[in-house]
Scaffold this motif. Structure first.
Motif, PDB file in Angstrom:
ATOM      1  N   ASN A 290       0.801  -1.293  -0.147  1.00 34.62           N
ATOM      2  CA  ASN A 290       0.055   0.075  -0.007  1.00 34.62           C
ATOM      3  C   ASN A 290       0.913   1.255  -0.088  1.00 34.62           C
ATOM      4  O   ASN A 290       0.421   2.087  -0.789  1.00 34.62           O
ATOM      5  CB  ASN A 290      -0.942  -0.058   1.424  1.00 34.62           C
ATOM      6  N   THR A 291       1.929   1.251   0.916  1.00 33.36           N
ATOM      7  CA  THR A 291       2.949   2.470   0.815  1.00 33.36           C
ATOM      8  C   THR A 291       3.702   2.462  -0.509  1.00 33.36           C
ATOM      9  O   THR A 291       3.605   3.502  -1.107  1.00 33.36           O
ATOM     10  CB  THR A 291       3.558   2.318   2.045  1.00 33.36           C
ATOM     11  N   LEU A 292       4.191   1.426  -0.814  1.00 34.42           N
ATOM     12  CA  LEU A 292       4.739   1.437  -2.355  1.00 34.42           C
ATOM     13  C   LEU A 292       3.788   1.939  -3.495  1.00 34.42           C
ATOM     14  O   LEU A 292       4.087   2.786  -4.089  1.00 34.42           O
ATOM     15  CB  LEU A 292       5.081   0.157  -2.877  1.00 34.42           C
ATOM     16  N   TYR A 293       2.348   1.536  -3.400  1.00 32.26           N
ATOM     17  CA  TYR A 293       1.728   2.088  -4.230  1.00 32.26           C
ATOM     18  C   TYR A 293       1.601   3.746  -4.226  1.00 32.26           C
ATOM     19  O   TYR A 293       1.503   4.179  -5.190  1.00 32.26           O
ATOM     20  CB  TYR A 293       0.123   1.580  -3.987  1.00 32.26           C
ATOM     21  N   HIS A 294       1.204   4.162  -3.095  1.00 26.56           N
ATOM     22  CA  HIS A 294       1.125   5.575  -2.884  1.00 26.56           C
ATOM     23  C   HIS A 294       2.352   6.326  -3.292  1.00 26.56           C
ATOM     24  O   HIS A 294       2.380   7.406  -3.661  1.00 26.56           O
ATOM     25  CB  HIS A 294       0.869   6.048  -1.455  1.00 26.56           C
ATOM     26  N   MET A 295       3.392   5.717  -2.825  1.00 28.11           N
ATOM     27  CA  MET A 295       4.945   6.441  -3.369  1.00 28.11           C
ATOM     28  C   MET A 295       5.016   6.311  -4.961  1.00 28.11           C
ATOM     29  O   MET A 295       5.082   7.444  -5.389  1.00 28.11           O
ATOM     30  CB  MET A 295       6.160   5.570  -2.783  1.00 28.11           C
ATOM     31  N   MET A 296       4.614   5.234  -5.481  1.00 26.92           N
ATOM     32  CA  MET A 296       4.608   5.284  -7.197  1.00 26.92           C
ATOM     33  C   MET A 296       3.689   6.283  -7.620  1.00 26.92           C
ATOM     34  O   MET A 296       3.847   7.204  -8.619  1.00 26.92           O
ATOM     35  CB  MET A 296       4.504   3.986  -7.397  1.00 26.92           C
ATOM     36  N   PHE A 297       2.198   6.475  -6.962  1.00 22.88           N
ATOM     37  CA  PHE A 297       1.162   7.263  -7.439  1.00 22.88           C
ATOM     38  C   PHE A 297       1.738   8.869  -7.446  1.00 22.88           C
ATOM     39  O   PHE A 297       1.703   9.457  -8.281  1.00 22.88           O
ATOM     40  CB  PHE A 297      -0.100   6.904  -6.786  1.00 22.88           C
ATOM     41  N   GLU A 298       2.240   8.968  -6.448  1.00 31.66           N
ATOM     42  CA  GLU A 298       2.626  10.395  -5.869  1.00 31.66           C
ATOM     43  C   GLU A 298       3.735  10.841  -6.794  1.00 31.66           C
ATOM     44  O   GLU A 298       3.982  11.933  -7.400  1.00 31.66           O
ATOM     45  CB  GLU A 298       3.070  10.484  -4.626  1.00 31.66           C
ATOM     46  N   GLY A 299       4.775   9.774  -6.986  1.00 31.49           N
ATOM     47  CA  GLY A 299       5.941  10.081  -7.722  1.00 31.49           C
ATOM     48  C   GLY A 299       5.284  10.356  -9.498  1.00 31.49           C
ATOM     49  O   GLY A 299       5.987  11.126 -10.011  1.00 31.49           O
ATOM     50  N   PHE A 300       4.386   9.218  -9.823  1.00 32.41           N
ATOM     51  CA  PHE A 300       4.015   9.692 -11.292  1.00 32.41           C
ATOM     52  C   PHE A 300       3.309  10.907 -11.603  1.00 32.41           C
ATOM     53  O   PHE A 300       3.696  11.649 -12.415  1.00 32.41           O
ATOM     54  CB  PHE A 300       2.955   8.463 -11.377  1.00 32.41           C
TER      55      PHE A 300
ATOM     56  N   HIS B 183       6.155  13.924 -11.479  1.00 30.77           N
ATOM     57  CA  HIS B 183       7.052  13.700 -12.640  1.00 30.77           C
ATOM     58  C   HIS B 183       6.101  14.128 -13.954  1.00 30.77           C
ATOM     59  O   HIS B 183       6.520  14.695 -15.012  1.00 30.77           O
ATOM     60  CB  HIS B 183       7.755  12.366 -12.892  1.00 30.77           C
ATOM     61  N   ALA B 184       4.838  13.698 -13.958  1.00 30.34           N
ATOM     62  CA  ALA B 184       4.018  13.945 -14.786  1.00 30.34           C
ATOM     63  C   ALA B 184       3.623  15.424 -14.845  1.00 30.34           C
ATOM     64  O   ALA B 184       3.721  16.156 -16.108  1.00 30.34           O
ATOM     65  CB  ALA B 184       2.630  13.401 -14.606  1.00 30.34           C
ATOM     66  N   LYS B 185       3.656  16.207 -14.044  1.00 29.83           N
ATOM     67  CA  LYS B 185       3.324  17.201 -13.606  1.00 29.83           C
ATOM     68  C   LYS B 185       4.777  18.252 -14.303  1.00 29.83           C
ATOM     69  O   LYS B 185       4.530  19.248 -15.031  1.00 29.83           O
ATOM     70  CB  LYS B 185       3.125  17.956 -12.439  1.00 29.83           C
ATOM     71  N   ALA B 186       5.725  17.773 -13.797  1.00 29.49           N
ATOM     72  CA  ALA B 186       7.035  18.463 -14.236  1.00 29.49           C
ATOM     73  C   ALA B 186       7.149  18.378 -15.816  1.00 29.49           C
ATOM     74  O   ALA B 186       7.741  19.134 -16.616  1.00 29.49           O
ATOM     75  CB  ALA B 186       8.252  17.815 -13.600  1.00 29.49           C
ATOM     76  N   PHE B 187       6.839  17.003 -16.578  1.00 25.46           N
ATOM     77  CA  PHE B 187       6.942  16.906 -17.729  1.00 25.46           C
ATOM     78  C   PHE B 187       6.144  17.669 -18.590  1.00 25.46           C
ATOM     79  O   PHE B 187       6.466  18.292 -19.550  1.00 25.46           O
ATOM     80  CB  PHE B 187       6.561  15.647 -18.020  1.00 25.46           C
ATOM     81  N   ILE B 188       4.793  18.001 -17.981  1.00 21.85           N
ATOM     82  CA  ILE B 188       3.896  18.652 -18.872  1.00 21.85           C
ATOM     83  C   ILE B 188       4.203  20.175 -18.594  1.00 21.85           C
ATOM     84  O   ILE B 188       4.040  20.933 -19.641  1.00 21.85           O
ATOM     85  CB  ILE B 188       2.348  18.585 -18.111  1.00 21.85           C
ATOM     86  N   LEU B 189       4.756  20.703 -17.728  1.00 21.99           N
ATOM     87  CA  LEU B 189       5.304  22.156 -17.511  1.00 21.99           C
ATOM     88  C   LEU B 189       6.369  22.210 -18.557  1.00 21.99           C
ATOM     89  O   LEU B 189       6.742  23.308 -18.966  1.00 21.99           O
ATOM     90  CB  LEU B 189       5.310  22.435 -16.093  1.00 21.99           C
TER      91      LEU B 189
END
Length: 769
Positions: A532-542, A545-551
């Protein structure tokens, strides 16, 4: 069967309208639908129990083998009856649980849609139609889990369930496609007839891995189990229906359905036994650490699902018999306890175990239902749960590890059963928990029916469940001669001794729950490294990075967008040319340069000079004029090479473009200059790359030009006779490809509206262009 699906979808669609017109009485049509479907499926019992499968086929997309093919055998009929029977009770229960909710119509829409999708899933014989219903269950469950959309926990849990099961669905689709390629069939019945080809095919291992990933995500198997407890943020009717009876059993159903096709190699059996055993153990251990009633039920559900997967992995006749009986018993008692928990939460405002005492004096019928269900969960004779527990032990005797896993789960079930059936309602010595209001008939009647059903099936085990469960067992084993004999009493056997030992150890664990809950706090640091923690880490990381890529990608500058498009297009074009296209003989092309006329060179150098001047200008007006000059030069080329109609169009477009730009010049934001020379050269390089590639393509087209073409001859003969036009190009655009042209005009109109909207925004001076 198709009509059952269609009626379900129509009823779901009109549910909000029915709620607006009928108010609280909307429960009548919504509960009547699953009841009628239950009766409808009961009419198939004589034929199915007689050993015959009912099949129907409706052509959908025959060109690619996608048809609505339905097959109702023992296994699918068991699930269809469970889905509709529980659906009737949950629909009625929801009318009391959500009484006065303004979105009750939407809730019935989602729930009916889910029920219909589950029916389509268990009846589908075509793998593509099954996948469509499989994904529809994920979407509708997302809507149900996130029903309390104002609460963050509901939204997060809904997203989590959708992402986990959705990604698993993609893996499942890949596995099913590989299986269909291996067998040369798109139906499950066809896969069974080609079992030998499937087992020997090179795609067997990847097909098994992908298929099991899809099933494990749906049935909350380790390491994908974490979404199920979080989904308890949904209203209790959702938890009772989806997460104990239907949705989480979809993965079990598909594994059982594919077992006669894929069983045999060790990878199938050991994977199921390992994953199922870990899931059962983990769910049992975690259930003993929680004090929230729904969380306890969620983790015991995970443990039960792990046991079912383990039984399928064992693959023997006793194991399959145990899986089917235990699945039926689990649905009855777990559905009851979920509904009782919802009733407790609704009447007291809490689900916390430490705050609930002696509720039986206020909630007699709910307490009776909980006690009956708890006895079945604990495996006490004469309930159906007792038969299921003995069969589990019988199937696990071949391995000490499997026996230990089964016993650990059984001990946990006994401890949890005592909590629900005794401590919450009947234990003396504490002050009574005060109710906010008393439970109405819709809140206590459905769980009472389910609890009595668990007792009735145990007492009437010879008459009611055995014939149908036998046909389900035969479908899983692909053995029409497999026998299933159920009995409440087999004498004093080692299995009975294990059953009694489970009750004693379960009671000991119950007496130690206070200590276990205190000790559980010391284990919390371990959960920081769980799935569960790994999922939230991956989700927040995604998301980060998606926000940074879009910007970075969408920085607000049109020239950068054009550059990305051109660069990507050039990369694809270069790959295609490098992979599939023969080279060009440039020898003849060099000799053709001698045929260039002086006026052609003059126009060419005029364009080059204009482009060079354009790169150095800092005036927007000058840029517009120079770009117009380039356009007019292109029109001259069209005239010189015999295309006056295209030249006329080009001249009109360039004139209008220049005029419009000049008129709107003062409306545009301030001109932005390139701050570095590198940026200028970057754009020059991309432009040159695009020009060179397009020149190469044009030369290649001329070199590979077709001397004859059926389309060329057809258009040449029919343009004037049928379309009454002498200009073949115009005739093709207006008549032969009229719909394409209409579509292009529509796109331009939409673009014009978009531009008009942007102009109305009135950007500040100095803004980005």
């Amino acid at each position: 069967m198709l009509y059952a699906i269609v009626i379900g979808i129509i009823t779901a669609t009109v549910a909000p309208l029915l709620h607006r017109t009928m108010g609280r009485f909307v429960v009548i049509p919504m509960a009547l639908l699953p009841l009628l479907l239950f009766i409808y499926f009961c009419t198939f019992m004589p034929e199915v129990v007689g050993g015959h499968a009912v099949t129907q086929q409706h052509v959908w997309v025959p060109e690619v083998g996608i048809n609505l093919q339905f097959r109702l055998d023992g296994l699918s009929l068991i699930f269809a009856l469970l889905i509709t029977f529980f659906g009737t009770l949950v629909m009625y229960y929801a009318s009391g649980y959500l009484d006065g909710d303004p979105l009750l119509g939407n809730f019935y829409l989602y729930l009916t849609l889910f029920m219909t999708a589950m029916l389509g899933l268990v009846m589908s014989d075509n793998i593509f139609s099954l996948f469509i219903f499989w994904e529809l269950t994920s979407i509708s469950s997302y809507l149900l889990i996130g029903y309390k959309q104002a609460e963050k926990d509901s939204r997060v849990s809904a997203w989590q369930a959708l992402l986990v099961t959705g990604l698993g669905g993609l893996a499942l689709l890949g596995g099913l496609i590989l299986l269909s390629i291996s067998a040369g069939s798109y139906t499950f019945s066809g896969l069974l007839t080609q079992r030998a080809d499937v087992l020997q095919h090179a795609f067997y291992v990847p097909a098994v891995v992908l298929t099991l990933i899809g099933c494990f995500t749906k049935s909350a198997q380790f390491p994908f189990h974490f979404w199920l407890p979080n989904a308890m943020a949904a209203p209790t009717p959702v938890s009772a229906y989806l997460h104990s009876v239907t949705m989480v059993k979809a993965g079990i159903y598909l594994i059982a359905r594919l077992s006669p096709v894929l069983a045999g190699p060790d990878i199938w059996h050991y994977t199921l036994m390992t994953v199922g055993g870990i899931t059962a153990t983990l769910g049992a251990v975690l259930a003993l650490q929680h004090t929230d009633l729904k969380a306890i039920l969620a983790y015991t559900t995970i443990s039960a699902l792990g046991l079912m997967v383990t039984m399928i992995g064992i693959g023997t006749d006793p194991a399959m018999k145990a899986m089917l009986v235990f699945m039926t018993a689990h649905a009855l008692y777990k559905g009851t306890l979920f509904l009782v928990t919802g009733c407790i939460d609704h009447c007291t405002g809490t689900r916390e175990l430490s705050k609930l005492y002696r509720l039986g004096s206020h909630m007699k019928y709910s307490g009776l239902a909980a006690s009956l269900a708890a006895l079945s969960m604990a495996g006490v004779i004469p309930f159906i749960g007792f038969i299921g527990k003995e069969l589990l032990y019988e199937a696990s005797l071949s391995s000490y590890v499997l026996l230990a896993v089964t016993m650990l789960s059984g001990i946990t079930f006994v401890a949890v059963a005592i909590v629900f059936g005794y401590r919450v309602f009947w234990r003396k010595g504490e002050d009574k928990t005060q109710l906010q209001h008393h439970a109405g008939f819709p809140l206590y009647f459905p769980p009472l029916v389910l609890a009595i059903g668990g007792l009735a099936l145990g007492l009437l085990v010879h008459l009611v469940p055995t014939p149908l469960l036998q046909q389900g067992m035969r479908a899983i084993l692909a053995n029409p001669n497999a026998e299933l004999k159920l009995s409440l009493w087999h004498g004093f056997t080692p299995v009975l001794g294990l059953s009694v030992l489970t009750l004693l150890l379960g009671y000991a664990v119950y007496k130690s729950l206070t200590v276990l809950h205190y000790r559980a706090s010391t284990l919390k640091p371990l959960y920081r490294y769980g799935p569960n923690t790994l999922y939230h880490m991956m989700f927040e990381g995604f998301l980060h990075h998606a926000k940074a890529f879009i910007l970075w990608l969408q920085d607000g500058y049109l020239r950068n967008y054009v550059m990305y498009i051109m660069f990507f297009f050039c990369g694809l074009l270069y790959f295609i040319l490098w992979r599939d296209t023969p080279g060009i003989d440039f020898t003849n092309r060099i000799y053709q340069l001698h045929e260039i006329r002086l006026y052609e060179l003059v126009v060419f150098f005029l364009v080059i000079a204009a482009l060079i001047f354009l790169l150095g200008t800092r005036s927007r007006l000058t840029s517009i004029v120079v770009m117009g000059l380039v356009g007019y030069s292109a029109a001259l080329f069209y005239i010189l090479f015999g295309a006056p109609d295209v030249a006329a169009t080009q001249l009109l477009i360039e004139t209008l473009t220049v005029v419009i730009f000049v008129l709107l010049l003062h409306k545009l934001p301030a001109f932005t200059y390139l701050s570095h020379q590198f940026q200028k050269y970057k754009f020059i390089a991309i432009s040159a790359l695009f020009g060179i590639l397009m020149t190469y393509v044009m030369l290649l087209v001329q070199q590979q030009a077709m001397s004859t073409s059926e389309l060329k001859e057809y258009f040449g003969k029919t343009s004037y006779l049928e379309a009454h036009g002498r200009n073949i190009v115009n005739v093709i655009l207006v008549d032969f490809r009229g719909l394409d042209t209409l579509g292009e005009i529509t796109v331009l109109a939409v673009a014009a509206l978009g531009i008009f909207s942007l102009l109305r925004l009135n950007p500040e001076r100095g803004g980005k262009q």
